[in-house]
Design an enzyme around this catalytic site. Structure first.
Site, PDB file in Angstrom:
ATOM      1  N   GLU A   1       7.740   1.369   5.290  1.00  0.00           N
ATOM      2  CA  GLU A   1       7.014   0.360   6.081  1.00  0.00           C
ATOM      3  C   GLU A   1       7.238  -1.278   5.518  1.00  0.00           C
ATOM      4  O   GLU A   1       7.063  -1.283   4.308  1.00  0.00           O
ATOM      5  CB  GLU A   1       5.362   0.836   6.027  1.00  0.00           C
ATOM      6  CG  GLU A   1       4.869  -0.509   6.930  1.00  0.00           C
ATOM      7  CD  GLU A   1       2.917  -0.260   6.782  1.00  0.00           C
ATOM      8  OE1 GLU A   1       2.678   0.715   6.823  1.00  0.00           O
ATOM      9  OE2 GLU A   1       2.336  -1.211   7.459  1.00  0.00           O
TER      10      GLU A   1
ATOM     11  N   HIS B   1       0.797  -1.240   0.059  1.00  0.00           N
ATOM     12  CA  HIS B   1       0.092   0.140  -0.017  1.00  0.00           C
ATOM     13  C   HIS B   1       0.980   1.404  -0.010  1.00  0.00           C
ATOM     14  O   HIS B   1       2.220   1.035   0.232  1.00  0.00           O
ATOM     15  CB  HIS B   1      -0.994  -0.121   1.112  1.00  0.00           C
ATOM     16  CG  HIS B   1      -0.488   0.068   2.517  1.00  0.00           C
ATOM     17  ND1 HIS B   1      -0.417  -1.186   3.382  1.00  0.00           N
ATOM     18  CD2 HIS B   1       0.099   1.076   3.355  1.00  0.00           C
ATOM     19  CE1 HIS B   1       0.137  -0.772   4.599  1.00  0.00           C
ATOM     20  NE2 HIS B   1       0.721   0.730   4.631  1.00  0.00           N
TER      21      HIS B   1
ATOM     22  N   HIS C   1       3.705   7.548   3.318  1.00  0.00           N
ATOM     23  CA  HIS C   1       4.832   6.083   3.182  1.00  0.00           C
ATOM     24  C   HIS C   1       4.410   5.088   2.275  1.00  0.00           C
ATOM     25  O   HIS C   1       3.217   5.128   1.644  1.00  0.00           O
ATOM     26  CB  HIS C   1       4.740   5.471   4.673  1.00  0.00           C
ATOM     27  CG  HIS C   1       3.685   4.857   5.127  1.00  0.00           C
ATOM     28  ND1 HIS C   1       2.377   5.444   5.772  1.00  0.00           N
ATOM     29  CD2 HIS C   1       3.021   3.546   5.052  1.00  0.00           C
ATOM     30  CE1 HIS C   1       1.515   4.636   5.992  1.00  0.00           C
ATOM     31  NE2 HIS C   1       1.790   3.557   5.497  1.00  0.00           N
TER      32      HIS C   1
HETATM   33  C1  LIG Z   1      -2.376   1.945   9.810  1.00  0.00           C
HETATM   34  C2  LIG Z   1      -1.277   1.400  10.669  1.00  0.00           C
HETATM   35  C3  LIG Z   1       0.012   1.112   9.693  1.00  0.00           C
HETATM   36  C4  LIG Z   1      -0.374  -0.060   8.850  1.00  0.00           C
HETATM   37  O1  LIG Z   1      -0.509  -1.279   9.044  1.00  0.00           O
HETATM   38  O2  LIG Z   1      -0.252   0.269   7.445  1.00  0.00           O
HETATM   39  C5  LIG Z   1       0.596   2.347   9.318  1.00  0.00           C
HETATM   40  O3  LIG Z   1       0.903   2.717   8.315  1.00  0.00           O
HETATM   41  S1  LIG Z   1       0.680   3.427  10.615  1.00  0.00           S
HETATM   42  C6  LIG Z   1       1.397   5.021   9.716  1.00  0.00           C
HETATM   43  C7  LIG Z   1       1.780   6.028  10.851  1.00  0.00           C
HETATM   44  N1  LIG Z   1       2.741   5.503  11.584  1.00  0.00           N
HETATM   45  C8  LIG Z   1       4.000   5.832  11.300  1.00  0.00           C
HETATM   46  O4  LIG Z   1       4.169   6.698  10.546  1.00  0.00           O
HETATM   47  C9  LIG Z   1       5.303   5.421  12.378  1.00  0.00           C
HETATM   48  C10 LIG Z   1       6.507   5.607  11.963  1.00  0.00           C
HETATM   49  N2  LIG Z   1       6.794   6.980  11.768  1.00  0.00           N
HETATM   50  C11 LIG Z   1       7.340   7.782  12.715  1.00  0.00           C
HETATM   51  O5  LIG Z   1       7.755   7.160  13.626  1.00  0.00           O
HETATM   52  C12 LIG Z   1       7.467   9.152  12.619  1.00  0.00           C
HETATM   53  O6  LIG Z   1       6.641   9.756  11.657  1.00  0.00           O
HETATM   54  C13 LIG Z   1       8.955   9.734  11.842  1.00  0.00           C
HETATM   55  C14 LIG Z   1       9.292   9.025  10.540  1.00  0.00           C
HETATM   56  C15 LIG Z   1      10.070   9.320  12.966  1.00  0.00           C
HETATM   57  C16 LIG Z   1       8.855  11.198  11.719  1.00  0.00           C
HETATM   58  O7  LIG Z   1       8.580  11.652  12.815  1.00  0.00           O
HETATM   59  P1  LIG Z   1       8.282  13.423  12.872  1.00  0.00           P
HETATM   60  O8  LIG Z   1       8.343  13.805  14.351  1.00  0.00           O
HETATM   61  O9  LIG Z   1       7.011  13.691  12.127  1.00  0.00           O
HETATM   62  O10 LIG Z   1       9.289  14.191  12.060  1.00  0.00           O
HETATM   63  P2  LIG Z   1      10.852  14.533  12.143  1.00  0.00           P
HETATM   64  O11 LIG Z   1      10.875  15.876  12.870  1.00  0.00           O
HETATM   65  O12 LIG Z   1      11.308  13.469  13.133  1.00  0.00           O
HETATM   66  O13 LIG Z   1      11.399  14.626  10.880  1.00  0.00           O
HETATM   67  C17 LIG Z   1      12.747  14.251  10.567  1.00  0.00           C
HETATM   68  C18 LIG Z   1      12.958  14.076   9.274  1.00  0.00           C
HETATM   69  O14 LIG Z   1      12.028  13.442   8.460  1.00  0.00           O
HETATM   70  C19 LIG Z   1      11.291  14.007   7.506  1.00  0.00           C
HETATM   71  N3  LIG Z   1       9.941  13.216   7.152  1.00  0.00           N
HETATM   72  C20 LIG Z   1       9.264  13.059   8.468  1.00  0.00           C
HETATM   73  N4  LIG Z   1       7.738  12.426   7.973  1.00  0.00           N
HETATM   74  C21 LIG Z   1       8.306  11.973   6.554  1.00  0.00           C
HETATM   75  C22 LIG Z   1       7.620  11.259   5.820  1.00  0.00           C
HETATM   76  N5  LIG Z   1       6.256  10.518   5.960  1.00  0.00           N
HETATM   77  N6  LIG Z   1       7.979  11.110   4.659  1.00  0.00           N
HETATM   78  C23 LIG Z   1       9.272  11.674   4.084  1.00  0.00           C
HETATM   79  N7  LIG Z   1      10.046  12.366   5.112  1.00  0.00           N
HETATM   80  C24 LIG Z   1       9.604  12.732   6.170  1.00  0.00           C
HETATM   81  C25 LIG Z   1      10.828  15.224   8.009  1.00  0.00           C
HETATM   82  O15 LIG Z   1      10.604  16.205   7.195  1.00  0.00           O
HETATM   83  C26 LIG Z   1      12.315  15.736   8.497  1.00  0.00           C
HETATM   84  O16 LIG Z   1      13.186  15.858   7.547  1.00  0.00           O
HETATM   85  P3  LIG Z   1      14.414  17.153   7.731  1.00  0.00           P
HETATM   86  O17 LIG Z   1      13.526  18.162   8.200  1.00  0.00           O
HETATM   87  O18 LIG Z   1      15.006  17.265   6.425  1.00  0.00           O
HETATM   88  O19 LIG Z   1      15.182  16.664   8.956  1.00  0.00           O
HETATM   89 CO   LIG Z   2       0.612   1.880   6.354  1.00  0.00          CO
END
Ligand SMILES: CC[C@@H](C(=O)O)C(=O)SCCNC(=O)CCNC(=O)[C@H](O)C(C)(C)COP(=O)(O)OP(=O)(O)OC[C@H]1O[C@@H](n2cnc3c(N)ncnc32)[C@H](O)[C@@H]1OP(=O)(O)O
Ligand SMILES: [Co+2]
Length: 140
Positions: free
Chosen positions: A130, A8, A81
């Site tokens: 994921e 997905h 994702h």
């Molecule tokens: C429905 C259940 C399950 C399934 O079965 O399918 C799911 O899919 S659940 C989906 C939701 N769950 C998750 O996303 C869990 C894992 N994610 C995380 O732990 C956090 O989202 C993260 C990835 C650690 C990001 O945390 P966040 O606090 O939002 O951001 P940061 O400030 O730490 O960001 C660091 C850096 O990464 C960039 N970023 C953040 N999210 C994304 C993204 N989705 N895609 C691409 N890039 C992303 C963010 O912009 C930062 O970049 P820089 O500013 O350049 O450092």
């Molecule tokens: Co998912």
């Protein structure tokens, strides 16, 4: 590791109801599931079926939702994702760790009822990735 099926594409949205209307009325989706809550993952989920893959709509659930940060930066929502299938979740996790990638936590049960984990976008060419164990019934 061998690249598996794309299961997905996760799409974050501030409103699953509004996104359902968009996929139904604009994109012509014929099969859209009922939204359901996954409190352990901090999201409400709804699957939209395309012929070859699912779109997973995710809306924040609760104060600690992992998608609050993403929606703060992208208030209208957006592609969040990509999820690929693997035959063995523990082997896959060990593989990514050996590559030096940041694996986000231990495997836990995802929306399809099988274990999942995430790998940080910084180590995955900018794509939050994921990894999901293939459901037993879908194995070939
Ligand atoms: C429905 C259940 C399950 C399934 O079965 O399918 C799911 O899919 S659940 C989906 C939701 N769950 C998750 O996303 C869990 C894992 N994610 C995380 O732990 C956090 O989202 C993260 C990835 C650690 C990001 O945390 P966040 O606090 O939002 O951001 P940061 O400030 O730490 O960001 C660091 C850096 O990464 C960039 N970023 C953040 N999210 C994304 C993204 N989705 N895609 C691409 N890039 C992303 C963010 O912009 C930062 O970049 P820089 O500013 O350049 O450092
Ligand atoms: Co998912």
């Amino acid at each position: 590791m061998k690249l598996g099926r794309l299961n997905h594409v996760g799409v974050a949205t501030p409103s699953i109801a509004a996104s359902i209307a968009y996929y139904r009325d604009v994109m012509g989706a014929e099969t859209i599931g009922e939204p359901f809550d996954l409190p352990a993952q901090g999201v409400t989920v709804c699957f939209v079926d395309a012929p070859n893959v699912q779109v997973e709509l995710i809306e924040p659930l609760g104060e600690n939702s992992p998608i609050h940060g993403f929606l703060a930066k992208n208030p209208a929502g957006g592609q969040h994702h990509m999820c690929y299938e693997v035959p063995d979740i523990h082997e896959a996790r060990a593989w990514f760790e050996r590559q030096g990638a940041k694996v986000l936590g231990e495997p836990r049960i995802g929306a399809h009822g099988t274990p999942i984990f995430f790998v940080h976008p910084r180590d995955m060419n900018g794509v939050l990735t994921e990894i999901m164990e293939t459901p037993h019934g879908d194995r070939h």
